[in-house]
Every structure is written in structure tokens, then in C-alpha cells.
Design a protein around this motif. Sequence first.
Motif, short mmCIF file in Angstrom:
data_model
loop_
_atom_site.label_atom_id
_atom_site.label_comp_id
_atom_site.label_asym_id
_atom_site.label_seq_id
_atom_site.Cartn_x
_atom_site.Cartn_y
_atom_site.Cartn_z
N VAL A 399 -1.06 2.67 -6.92
CA VAL A 399 -1.69 3.27 -6.04
C VAL A 399 -1.28 3.22 -4.74
CG1 VAL A 399 -4.46 3.43 -4.57
CG2 VAL A 399 -4.28 3.30 -7.99
N HIS A 400 -0.50 1.73 -4.11
CA HIS A 400 0.01 1.41 -3.16
C HIS A 400 0.45 2.53 -2.32
CE1 HIS A 400 0.35 -0.92 0.48
NE2 HIS A 400 1.94 -0.84 0.18
N LEU A 403 -0.52 6.22 -1.86
CA LEU A 403 -1.19 6.27 -0.58
C LEU A 403 -0.09 5.76 0.59
CD1 LEU A 403 -4.71 4.21 -1.79
CD2 LEU A 403 -4.03 6.98 -1.27
N LEU A 635 -6.79 1.18 -2.42
CA LEU A 635 -7.50 2.59 -1.97
C LEU A 635 -8.50 1.81 -0.77
CD1 LEU A 635 -8.48 5.56 -2.11
CD2 LEU A 635 -9.97 4.42 -3.71
N TRP A 638 -6.16 1.48 2.11
CA TRP A 638 -6.51 2.66 3.25
C TRP A 638 -7.13 3.06 3.51
CZ3 TRP A 638 -8.02 7.51 2.38
CH2 TRP A 638 -7.03 8.52 2.55
#
Length: 757
Positions: A399-400, A403, A635, A638
Motif C-alpha cells: 500500500v505504501h 500510494l 493510507l 497518506w
Amino acid sequence: MLNLLGPLSVSIPVQRSLTIGSKQQPSSMAENALEHTSEPSDNSSIEQVQLTVPITDDPTLPVLTFRMWVLGTLSCVLLSFLNQFFWYRRESLSISSISAQIAVVPMGHLMASSITNRIFFQGKRWEFTLNPGPFNIKEHVLITIFANSGAGSVYAIHIVSAVKIFYQKKLTFFVALFVVLTTQVLGFGWAGIFRRYLVEPASMWWPGNLVQVSLFRALHEKERRPTGGMTRNQFFLIAFICSFAYYVFPGYLFTMLTSLSWVCWTFPHSVLAQQLGSGLSGLGLGAVGLDWSTIASYLGSPLASPWFATANIGVGYVFIMYILTPITYWLNIYKAKAFPIFSSGLYASSGHKYNISSIIDSKFHLDIEAYERIGPLYLSTFFSMAYGVGFATLAATVVHVFLFHGSEVWKLSKSAFKERKMDVHMRLMSNYKQVPESWFVCILCANIVTAIFVCEYYNEQLQLQWWGVLLACAIALFFTLPIGIIAATTNQAPGLNIITEYIMGYLYPGRPVANICFKVYGYISMGQALTFLSDFKLGHYMKIPPRTMFMAQVVGTVLAALVYLGTAWWLMETIPNICETALLPPDSPWTCPSDRVFYSASVIWGLIGPRRIFGDLGTYSGVNWFFLTGAIAPLLVWIAHKAFPRHEWIRLINMPILIGSTGMMPFATAVNYTSWIIVGFFSSFVIYRYRRNWWQRHNYVLSGALDAGLAFMGVLLYLCLGSKNVSLNWWGENLDGCPLASCPTEKGVIVAGCPAF
């Protein structure tokens, strides 16, 4: 702390090799040097590369010299031996190639000034000399590539240790040798296939290599001794001698320096205090080690870690170790109080060690009836937490990267595949003969065929079927390019160990050796590919002929594999009860923490299987929620970064690093982390900020000197004293001084040496 980069003949032309190593006078070399330069517009598009990597090349410099072969082979053998030697010890130091990179400089100059410059077979095709002139930077790079082969661990040795020591089953040296060689060399295939995408484009810049490039330039630039100061080589020599002399104290005379846990000394009869204060068996509150092997054993040298990474690891460690773990333990989740708070052991519900041999049938498979009769397997609080953190780290990494680096990776991917713009480094490298892709394909096919043959023919020892080898190769092939792009651009590379264990655990449960073999073939072949690609990019920056680089990598990898296995086999045969903590003396260093964790993982994922541990039939099914937690955490960062764009510090919160901070535990212990963080703070924050000039000149040199001094004294102590069982038997050998730290606190659980509650 982890290479490869056509269609000509399959052999390196003899004439070219001999010309490279032939005798040339320095003046002649200067006159004939085809030193290429470039226009500014021709330079790399990456600013860090522009500032660090030279844009010139002298193709007349000799590379395949006698000095290179001698010093390269010596570096590879020594690092391989030392790293495997220390790998079985309580504080397993990983000695990086920086030690060899610095140490070979005076030896190279000494050989250049003392070896005969006689030309053998002068005027003939086989003309060569042992001394082709001054020791040069290209020789040095190739020696370091050799050293890199011995600097990393050979992961397949864990298979040998698990089967021979812990399961006490048959595994012949011949079978072990083929498993080690195939897993180490298999990565050449993936690297060769993807080198055009991961090495040649300027956008694939492999930031980790810039440290070594800087060090090469520093070591080969002419340096005058500053007034009242020292040259880098003088500083290295003094630091090396000090490290060598000092390690006699934590290594033999006063081993308590490895872990000083003052909380335990203050409360010698309190289980709670020792759980909190023990640096080896507890949470390590206030524990510190005055021993470089304690500091650099698992996380690498803190002197090489930037403050950004050190801070993220420190915050994550404090949260997991001092908030999450104690809460889980004192709430008695998963019967936590019946077991030690920090341990990699496997336990029965009674709080005693689980008798693994009682659930293995005669065919080395899981005996389901025996397992159901004895009951489920339990983990210590931190061990179960470690798997949860591993799940979260894997999700957080994906995910990192999506994003924060998604658009960047997409653009760089398109650049790698479509835009074939040639920067100065690629243009200079195009003057050399490239390695034909057929060489890599041949190595790949030969390794796959050999692996299938060994696994099928010796199935009673390895348990892995032919389809398992192919599936592991397919997983490695699929992930090498995307993870390679991430590693080459963002310096983040998620591992495949959890995925491979999970997949094989469900497809082929009840067979522990099959599971660990599958993990090694799938996980390490990709990891080796990234290592080869990274080294090839280093050669790309330093303008090493690709075929010469290929030769050094192949020879170094094979040589390192042989030395690693030979050293491990020798230690297993000569040290009584190695890795068996219940049978070893309390002060024995041969506790094999990483191998015990590997063995425990083979029981969890391979013998019993993930379904009976983390699945619908398991005790720890709730740990799977960590996947969701790991996905959400980046998330939130972010969103915060988008909401408050002026606060740049928010972007410095790297959740994969923060969540995965304790990824080296539980075979690493609390004292390793506390000591590492303290030294990292002073090096990368205090000294870097307030003594920048000193840090720039001496920081990396000091790291290499500390590694080298400790390594040589450690081996000397073992050969002179440890192998003969010479010990002092005094209170200074009482490591940690926290005998109650591993005691359970559940009422009614009785363990020898522990108070009853």
C-alpha cells in the motif's frame, strides 16, 4: 543489512583477458587511456547519481589481474567463513563487504610495489605479467564484488541446520551441497532476463550503490594528511587495532558486556522486573550492550543507517516492544501468561516445550492423531506478535509503495520498457562486449533441471516434488521485475518468505522440509537476483567490463556457497550440542537464534500447517487482522500528508519501516535493538549534524574497522580458547543476569527454576 548485467561466443576471448592483465608502464597507460567524457545533457537524470558517479572511463586499466584474483578470492573466503562462523553464535555478526573494501587497499598497493613485473611468454599469445602496474580502482571494484558474494548469508544453510540438528534426520553433504548451489545460483537466471529493465536504464539507479561508489572514490583519490589529523587509511588501521584488542573483553574475559541489564540486578527475585529488564529474554528496558557484535549483529551497522530510517525503527520498536507486547501479555491473550513473554520456542498448553518429535510419523510427516491427542501448539507473546507484524509489514509495503511511489514506479516502468534513451554510463558501457542472454538462460535451465532431479531422486530427504520447484520458480519469476523496480528506485524490497510459506503450507501440509525448501527456492532465488542486479549496477557505474563482472559473480557465488556449507558442516560436527540450548552450558555462545526461529517456522508452516495455526482450525486466526491493519496504516499517513502538505515531516513516516522495525526479532533480542538505536542516534543525528566533516571522512571507515577487528579477534578466541573449552567461570560470564525472565506467570503453571504463582 542484500549484479547482473549480446551475441558473441560463449567463452571470454583469451586474447582480451591477457591484454587486460598484461604489463603496461604507467606513462604508457596515461598516454593510451581512452578517457571518455560527456556533455551535461548526456548525464544521468538522477541528481544523486550526477553528484556521485564519475562520467569518465579509462578502458585501458587492467582488471583481471593476479592481484584481483588473490585478494578477491581471499576476501570472499574470509567473509564467507567469518559470517557463517558468527551466524551460529548468540550475537551473530554480519560482516559487510565494506571491511574488505577498505582492508584490501594497502594490500593491493603492497602487491603492486613488491611483486615482480617480469613479463612471461613475452611476444607470444599467452603473454602475461603478475604486476601490470599501480593498483587501480577497477581491480578494487571487482575485488569488492567477490567480497559481496561472501558478505551475505547463504539462506539454504538453515535447511541443513533444521534437518540435521533440530529434526535429527538424515541429510547427506552431497544433497545439501546441491540445494545450496542451486538456490544461490538460480537468481542469475532472473537477473539475466531482467537486466535490460533493471540495470541499463538510468531511471533504475539502485541508491544503495552510491555509498560504495563514494567510498571507492575516497580511497583512490590522493589524500594528504591533514594538520593534526590522520588519513582515512591511518584511521582505519588504528580503529581496527582498537576493535581487535577490545573484543577480548566481551568475547572472553568479561562476556557480561554483551548485555548489561541493570533492572535485573536491582530486582534479582522479581519475575516482572526481569521480564521488563532482560536484554536477551525479555523486553530489554534499560538494557545495553558494550559489544560491537551486540550492536551490529542483526540490523547491520548503525553507522550506515540514515537518521530517517533509524528514527522510524526506533519509534516502531518502542511501540511494539513496550506498548503492544505488554498489553497482549498482561491481558493474557492466547494464554500468554503460561509461556515466556519473549521466546522463539514452541509450547504446549501446560507451559512446557512442545514435544515436536511426538507428532512426527515414521515417514517424517505430521501424525494428525498424535497432534490432536497432545493438543494445539502455542507461541510466546512476542513470537505470535512477530508473525502479526510480518503480515502487517507485507500489506503496508504494498500500500505504501502504491500510494507514495505508484505514479513514480509507473513512469519508471514505462521508461525501462519503452524509452531506451542512452545516458553517459550506458554509452560508455556499450564500448564493452555484453554478456549474451543465452549464458543466463543456460544457467537458469541447468539449475532448474538439477533442482528437480535432486528433489525427486532424494525425495526422502527433501520431500519437495518437481511441481514445487517449478511453482517456486514461477513465483520468483513473477515478482522479480516489480519488486526489482521498487528496490532500484525506492530502496524498498518486500520479501516473499511469508507468501511462500503460506502457499506451500496449504498446498502440501505436514511436510516441514518440503515447506522450507519451497521457501528457499522461491524467496532466496529472487533475493539473489536483486543482489546480482545491484552488483551489476555497481559495475555499470564503475565501468567494469560486463563479462568480467559476470565471471567474478559466478566464481564468487560458487566459492562462497562452498565455504559457507563447509564451515557450517564443520561447526555442526565439532561443537557438541550446537544449537541445543537445553544441553549447552549457560554461557555457551552457540545458541543459533536464527536457526531456531527457522526451525520453529518449519514446524508452524510446514509440519502442522497454517490452517491449524492461523486458519479456521488454528488458535491464532485473529492474527490475520494484522493484514488489514498494515494496509490501513500507510493510507492514514497518506491522507495526513495530503491534508497538511506543508508538514514535510509527515511524509518521513514510513509505515513499512516503522511496522517492520522488529522484523529481525525474536532471533534478534531487545539489547540488540536498544544498543543499535543509541549508537545510530549519535552517529546519524548528533555527529552528522554537529560534526559533519568528521562524519564524512571517518564514519563508514570506522564501521568497517569495527567489523573487521571484532571478526578476527572472535575467530582467534575460538581457535585458541573456545575450541578447547577454556573458560574462566566467574560472575562476569553471567550473560544478562536475568534467570527469571523466561518464567511464566500463569497460576498453576509449574516450570523448573521458576517460582509458582
